[in-house]
Design a protein around this motif. Structure first.
Motif, PDB file in Angstrom:
ATOM      1  N   LEU B 164      17.887   6.490   1.243  1.00 23.75           N
ATOM      2  CA  LEU B 164      16.857   7.521   1.069  1.00 23.75           C
ATOM      3  C   LEU B 164      15.897   7.151  -0.050  1.00 23.75           C
ATOM      4  O   LEU B 164      14.667   7.268   0.092  1.00 23.75           O
ATOM      5  CB  LEU B 164      17.540   8.869   0.779  1.00 23.75           C
ATOM      6  N   HIS B 165      16.445   6.682  -1.153  1.00 23.14           N
ATOM      7  CA  HIS B 165      15.585   6.313  -2.287  1.00 23.14           C
ATOM      8  C   HIS B 165      14.644   5.178  -1.901  1.00 23.14           C
ATOM      9  O   HIS B 165      13.455   5.194  -2.228  1.00 23.14           O
ATOM     10  CB  HIS B 165      16.460   5.905  -3.477  1.00 23.14           C
ATOM     11  N   ILE B 168      11.907   6.575   0.291  1.00 16.96           N
ATOM     12  CA  ILE B 168      10.922   7.363  -0.466  1.00 16.96           C
ATOM     13  C   ILE B 168       9.986   6.433  -1.238  1.00 16.96           C
ATOM     14  O   ILE B 168       8.759   6.646  -1.275  1.00 16.96           O
ATOM     15  CB  ILE B 168      11.659   8.312  -1.447  1.00 16.96           C
ATOM     16  N   LEU B 171       7.629   4.973   1.123  1.00 17.00           N
ATOM     17  CA  LEU B 171       6.664   5.987   1.566  1.00 17.00           C
ATOM     18  C   LEU B 171       5.595   6.237   0.501  1.00 17.00           C
ATOM     19  O   LEU B 171       4.398   6.347   0.807  1.00 17.00           O
ATOM     20  CB  LEU B 171       7.415   7.291   1.897  1.00 17.00           C
ATOM     21  N   ARG B 172       6.033   6.298  -0.743  1.00 14.06           N
ATOM     22  CA  ARG B 172       5.062   6.535  -1.828  1.00 14.06           C
ATOM     23  C   ARG B 172       4.078   5.369  -1.919  1.00 14.06           C
ATOM     24  O   ARG B 172       2.888   5.564  -2.133  1.00 14.06           O
ATOM     25  CB  ARG B 172       5.805   6.713  -3.155  1.00 14.06           C
TER      26      ARG B 172
END
Lengths: 400, 179
Positions: B164-165, B168, B171-172
């Motif tokens: 997940l990290h 993210i 994605l950022r």
């Protein structure tokens, strides 16, 4: 999350994930993670929402406990789903069928090898079966001539043997065996007489006869009975199984002797003598002198006597092959119980224990066979599950 | 000395039946399951079918739920995931071409910044791999906790957190590039 797993994540990642959870829960987020909170809120706002119509329809179905209603999508996939359901049931059905099959096989095998079971009696008479004991049913006395005891003549003995043992004549390849058996059965002291009567009935029912008997009744161990029974060899196993039900089998002994060579030797000798007799008859017809004729007649007489002797020996041997001698002893035994005919609690308990023992044996055999089969089915099911999971993951990867 | 004795009658809590538990779960998760299915399938109509199918299966198998193997929410999303992936397989076989889910219409009073931000994030999400998009859907659209995500995906909790990290972060980065 376990302590070990928490340690696996770095402190920075952990803090970011905590900030992300806080943002999702609507809690304040530290200023350092404000962009993350903003991203979370934006992602959350992109979340698709169900239409009101769909939500209302689904609520209705939920209220009815999601009873099966085939919609357009369901209709398209109903058949594959039914096939999948059937496939899912296949292992269970396979295990059940295999267990039943193995149990039947085990029962039939144990029935074939266990001579204590009342084996079916060959039908030698036309009358209906007559019940002899609560657990045993045998045909009534055979029709006259079908199982008549062998006589001393070879022809009669052979005919009787052939009639009583069709399987022996139907299998020419089988080697002729002379058999003798002894069987000692313990019966309750007060049932010696009734058991002895049943021996006569059973011997007759199986196409045999009691050649000699000695029945004595008395208190305690003084009573008893001995029988010399002649039984068609083909029915010996069935007859012994039936006789075993008279009480408790204390001992049993079988002796066999291959008489193929003796039989063929006798037949060859008879053949040679018959040829010699024919030759002598021809010489006698051609003889012109009285002295020569007297000599030929003397030789002919000697040959005929010899033929007769050998045919007698052959008949006796065939009789011993076709009919087995069974020496049966009924000895008084207090614990013989209900198996000798009377229904008593002790005998019933003995019978019940035997039945349970047999049932347990069948279960053990079935389990021994079902275990590897079950392991195979389990392995196949696991492989199918892994393949299905992999196919699903592939479908996800391919959806880019 | 005055002594007093107080008796408290405790009514034993009667556990919910599996049906009652599932009805409660339905109320809590209906929209989340739909959102997750819509993200995974990219089609609202199919998402509706999959959502209905997932709850139907859950109702049918409610007695098979084992609390020792995870929460009810994780169990339900496991069923929904299987249903959605089966649908993806079927769609692959039929070679149907489906469009991304249409964007939510703009609200009258929504600021332009907000609209742009949403468009940027949507575009950034679209650039992720399907597995990464699924992580986003499970976390932000379905609202699953990390242990529940791990249970649904069949990975360890630390692995789920790491994945997940990583997603993210990616994605950022994609959002920054889009901006």
């Amino acid at each position: 999350m376990s302590r070990h797993e928490k340690r696996a994540l770095t402190a920075g990642i952990e803090r970011e994930l905590e900030a992300l959870d806080a943002a999702l829960n609507g809690d304040p987020v530290h200023a350092d993670y404000a962009p993350l909170g903003e991203l979370t809120a934006t992602l959350r706002s992109l979340r698709a929402r169900p239409s009101e119509d769909f939500a209302r329809a689904l609520d209705g179905r939920a209220a009815r406990g999601f009873a099966r209603v085939l919609g357009p999508a369901d209709t398209a996939s109903a058949a594959p789903r039914r096939r999948r359901a059937r496939r899912a049931l296949m292992p269970a059905v396979g295990v059940a069928l295999s267990t039943v099959l193995l149990a039947v096989l085990a029962i039939s095998l144990s029935g074939g090898s266990d001579r204590r079971q009342p084996a079916p009696v060959p039908v030698v008479g036309r009358s209906a079966p007559v019940s002899v004991s609560p657990t045993l049913s045998v045909p009534s006395t055979p029709a006259r001539g079908t199982a008549s005891p062998p006589t001393g003549s070879a022809g009669a003995g052979t005919a009787a043997g052939a009639a009583a043992s069709p399987s022996a004549s139907a299998a020419p390849a089988a080697r002729p065996l002379e058999r003798t058996s002894t069987l000692e059965v313990g019966v309750a002291p007060d049932t010696i007489q009734s058991a002895a009567q049943r021996v006569f009935t059973l011997a007759s029912a199986f196409g045999g006869y009691v050649r000699q008997s000695n029945v004595s009744s008395g208190a305690g161990a003084q009573g008893g009975a001995n029988f010399d029974i002649r039984l068609p060899s083909a029915n010996l196993s069935s007859a012994i199984a039936a006789l075993s039900h008279l009480g408790h089998v204390r001992s049993e002994n079988d002796t066999t002797n291959d008489v193929t060579d003796q039989l063929s030797s006798l037949e060859r000798s008879i053949g040679g003598l018959q040829a010699e007799r024919a030759s002598l008859l021809r010489q006698l017809a051609a003889a012109s002198e009285a002295q020569q004729e007297a000599s030929l007649r003397a030789r002919l007489h000697a040959v005929e006597v010899r033929i007769s002797q050998l045919q007698g020996a052959l008949g006796a041997l065939r009789s011993r092959v076709d009919y087995t001698s069974l020496a049966l002893s009924l000895t008084p035994e207090a614990a013989a119980g209900a198996t000798s005919g009377d229904l008593t609690p002790g005998g019933a308990a003995h019978d019940a224990a035997q039945i349970l023992e047999a049932a347990l044996a069948v279960l053990v055999i079935a389990a021994a066979a079902a275990l590897p089969l079950g392991s195979l089915i389990l392995a196949a099911w696991l492989v199918a599950a892994i393949v299905r999971r992999r196919l699903r993951e592939q479908a996800l990867d391919a959806s880019a | 000395v005055e002594e007093s004795l107080t008796l408290t009658l405790v009514t034993p809590h009667r556990a919910d039946t599996p049906k009652q538990r599932l009805e409660r779960l339905y109320g809590e998760c209906r929209d989340d399951v739909y959102a997750y299915a819509a993200s995974l399938l990219g089609d609202r109509s199919l998402a509706e079918d999959v959502t209905a199918l997932a709850f139907e299966r859950a109702f049918r198998r409610r007695r098979l739920f084992n609390a020792r193997r995870g929460s009810e929410r994780a169990w339900l999303f496991g069923i929904a995931r299987n249903a959605a992936l089966d649908e993806l397989r079927r769609r692959k076989r039929t070679s149907a071409l489906l469009a991304d889910p249409p964007a939510e219409p703009w609200a009258e009073d929504e600021e332009l910044d907000g609209v742009l931000r949403r468009a940027t994030v949507r575009s950034a999400v679209a650039s992720l791999t399907p597995r990464e998009r699924e992580l986003i859907a499970l976390k932000f659209h379905a609202g699953l906790s990390n242990p529940d995500m791990a249970r649904v995906l069949g990975v360890s909790e630390s692995n789920a957190g790491t994945l997940l990290h990583r997603t993210i972060t990616k994605l950022r980065k994609a959002c920054d590039e889009q901006a």
